[in-house]
Design an enzyme around this catalytic site. Structure first.
Site, PDB file in Angstrom:
ATOM      1  N   GLU A  30       0.823  -1.215   0.000  1.00 52.75           N
ATOM      2  CA  GLU A  30       0.000   0.000   0.000  1.00 52.75           C
ATOM      3  C   GLU A  30       0.859   1.269   0.000  1.00 52.75           C
ATOM      4  O   GLU A  30       0.360   2.355   0.300  1.00 52.75           O
ATOM      5  CB  GLU A  30      -0.964   0.019   1.202  1.00 52.75           C
ATOM      6  CG  GLU A  30      -1.884  -1.179   1.328  1.00 52.75           C
ATOM      7  CD  GLU A  30      -2.901  -1.332   0.193  1.00 52.75           C
ATOM      8  OE1 GLU A  30      -2.905  -0.511  -0.734  1.00 52.75           O
ATOM      9  OE2 GLU A  30      -3.662  -2.304   0.244  1.00 52.75           O
ATOM     10  N   HIS A  37      -2.907   2.188   8.546  1.00 54.52           N
ATOM     11  CA  HIS A  37      -3.989   1.409   7.927  1.00 54.52           C
ATOM     12  C   HIS A  37      -4.179   0.106   8.689  1.00 54.52           C
ATOM     13  O   HIS A  37      -3.201  -0.526   9.115  1.00 54.52           O
ATOM     14  CB  HIS A  37      -3.621   1.110   6.467  1.00 54.52           C
ATOM     15  CG  HIS A  37      -4.462   0.064   5.816  1.00 54.52           C
ATOM     16  ND1 HIS A  37      -5.832   0.208   5.655  1.00 54.52           N
ATOM     17  CD2 HIS A  37      -4.155  -1.157   5.289  1.00 54.52           C
ATOM     18  CE1 HIS A  37      -6.308  -0.869   5.046  1.00 54.52           C
ATOM     19  NE2 HIS A  37      -5.311  -1.714   4.823  1.00 54.52           N
ATOM     20  N   HIS A  84      -7.496  -3.235   9.663  1.00 55.09           N
ATOM     21  CA  HIS A  84      -8.745  -3.905   9.288  1.00 55.09           C
ATOM     22  C   HIS A  84      -9.626  -4.137  10.516  1.00 55.09           C
ATOM     23  O   HIS A  84      -9.881  -5.287  10.874  1.00 55.09           O
ATOM     24  CB  HIS A  84      -8.433  -5.262   8.639  1.00 55.09           C
ATOM     25  CG  HIS A  84      -7.509  -5.212   7.462  1.00 55.09           C
ATOM     26  ND1 HIS A  84      -6.781  -6.312   7.025  1.00 55.09           N
ATOM     27  CD2 HIS A  84      -7.188  -4.190   6.608  1.00 55.09           C
ATOM     28  CE1 HIS A  84      -6.063  -5.978   5.958  1.00 55.09           C
ATOM     29  NE2 HIS A  84      -6.279  -4.689   5.690  1.00 55.09           N
ATOM     30  N   GLU A  97     -18.181  11.858  21.473  1.00 54.63           N
ATOM     31  CA  GLU A  97     -16.803  12.257  21.162  1.00 54.63           C
ATOM     32  C   GLU A  97     -16.499  12.302  19.660  1.00 54.63           C
ATOM     33  O   GLU A  97     -15.531  12.943  19.251  1.00 54.63           O
ATOM     34  CB  GLU A  97     -15.820  11.273  21.813  1.00 54.63           C
ATOM     35  CG  GLU A  97     -15.541  11.558  23.273  1.00 54.63           C
ATOM     36  CD  GLU A  97     -14.839  12.893  23.480  1.00 54.63           C
ATOM     37  OE1 GLU A  97     -13.710  13.044  23.011  1.00 54.63           O
ATOM     38  OE2 GLU A  97     -15.442  13.783  24.101  1.00 54.63           O
ATOM     39  N   HIS A 154     -12.902  -3.721   3.475  1.00 55.61           N
ATOM     40  CA  HIS A 154     -11.444  -3.854   3.610  1.00 55.61           C
ATOM     41  C   HIS A 154     -10.935  -3.289   4.938  1.00 55.61           C
ATOM     42  O   HIS A 154     -10.477  -4.022   5.794  1.00 55.61           O
ATOM     43  CB  HIS A 154     -10.740  -3.197   2.410  1.00 55.61           C
ATOM     44  CG  HIS A 154      -9.261  -3.373   2.408  1.00 55.61           C
ATOM     45  ND1 HIS A 154      -8.514  -3.647   1.294  1.00 55.61           N
ATOM     46  CD2 HIS A 154      -8.356  -3.305   3.422  1.00 55.61           C
ATOM     47  CE1 HIS A 154      -7.243  -3.757   1.619  1.00 55.61           C
ATOM     48  NE2 HIS A 154      -7.119  -3.549   2.909  1.00 55.61           N
TER      49      HIS A 154
HETATM   50  P1  13P Z   1       0.923  -5.447   3.077  1.00 57.69           P
HETATM   51  O1  13P Z   1       1.277  -6.768   3.733  1.00 57.69           O
HETATM   52  O2  13P Z   1       1.490  -5.315   1.701  1.00 57.69           O
HETATM   53  O3  13P Z   1       1.256  -4.283   3.982  1.00 57.69           O
HETATM   54  O4  13P Z   1      -0.661  -5.439   2.858  1.00 57.69           O
HETATM   55  C1  13P Z   1      -1.535  -5.612   3.915  1.00 57.69           C
HETATM   56  C2  13P Z   1      -2.810  -4.889   3.695  1.00 57.69           C
HETATM   57  O5  13P Z   1      -3.475  -4.534   4.641  1.00 57.69           O
HETATM   58  C3  13P Z   1      -3.249  -4.607   2.309  1.00 57.69           C
HETATM   59  O6  13P Z   1      -4.246  -3.641   2.292  1.00 57.69           O
HETATM   60 ZN    ZN Z   2      -5.440  -3.652   4.125  1.00 57.45          ZN
END
Ligand code: 13P
Ligand code: ZN
Length: 271
Positions: free
Chosen positions: A116, A139, A141, A169, A210
């Protein structure tokens, strides 16, 4: 040279990745972080003239030329970062011209920065335009935020209003709202450009089915944004389809903004 394993920026990344893993936000290799480092904080730990290898970028990151970033590695597990940062992360510099990055430290097992990286660097470009003190893109999940993208309309305003109403909040933490993207293939410049477009005037973008990106001046700010969105999404999911008997009204949110001297994103609340 000081020992890089004791560098505050590396300790901070190790602590953050461990914490995110502990929270269940980063299964397997899920998630990635890029941390813009200042030359003066890295120089005591690393010879900045020694380039280990270079990697191509398939977009123009010229605005970041000379900038240093600590970036998690692709396919690497957040749970392993703290015990072996030299294999699971690395320090890179965007080269003059903006079409390559120079690896200065890390990725010692021959690995590479996150897939990413285009999204991270494109996000840094737009956030730095908005705020010269911006430093972190993070980033992950988190399950509740991802779950919400299946049952809520993916409109920036509607999504933001729901989050603001879930927990007092939220408006205070992200008065500019969140951006939401429909499902897209990840790990490329297309999703990077779409994300950066959302982050021009926001610090959070959610990718349907995602995950989420948070941006901030430091690790706490980026982490805190994600943490707050995820908590609000959790409340949304706990409510589920049960009828809502009372909520925070627009008038109350406006009073809240007033009390905290905040300007909610224009056009979202009705007076
Ligand atoms: P990477 O292992 O390349 O960081 O990817 C993980 C991910 O969350 C892809 O969106
Ligand atoms: Zn991801």
């Amino acid at each position: 040279m000081y020992n890089i394993y004791e560098a505050p920026f590396l300790r901070e990344l190790c602590d953050t990745t461990a914490n995110m893993y502990r929270l269940g936000w980063d299964e397997r290799n899920g998630g990635n972080i890029s941390y813009r480092l200042k030359q003066e904080e890295v120089a005591p730990y690393l010879d900045l003239s020694r380039v280990l290898r270079t990697l191509p970028l398939d977009f123009d990151a010229g605005e970041l030329a000379g900038e240093l970033f600590l970036v998690t590695g692709t396919t690497k597990y957040f749970k392993n970062v703290a015990k072996c940062p030299q294999n699971n992360t690395g320090i890179l510099r965007v080269a003059e011209g903006g079409h390559t990055v120079e690896i200065l430290w890390g990725y010692e097992d021959g690995s590479r920065p996150t897939s990413e990286l285009p999204t991270h660097l494109m996000n840094h470009i737009v956030r730095l335009r908005a705020d010269p003190d911006h430093r972190v893109v993070l980033h992950c999940h988190p399950a509740n935020t991802v779950a919400m993208t299946f049952v809520h309309e993916l409109d920036d305003r509607a999504f933001t209003l729901t989050l603001w109403r879930m927990m007092t909040e939220c408006l205070v933490v992200f008065p500019e709202g969140v951006g939401v993207l429909p499902w897209m293939v990840c790990g490329n410049t297309e999703i990077g450009a779409a994300s950066a477009e959302k982050l021009r005037d926001r610090r959070v973008v959610i990718w349907a089915a995602h995950g989420i990106f948070g941006a901030g001046r430091d690790m706490d700010e980026a982490f805190g944004l994600v943490e707050t969105v995820e908590k609000a999404a959790e409340i949304y999911n706990l409510i589920g389809t049960r009828p809502i008997l009372q909520s925070i009204t627009d008038a109350e949110l406006l009073r809240l903004a007033d009390a905290f001297h905040l300007v909610p994103r224009a056009g979202y609340l009705q007076a």
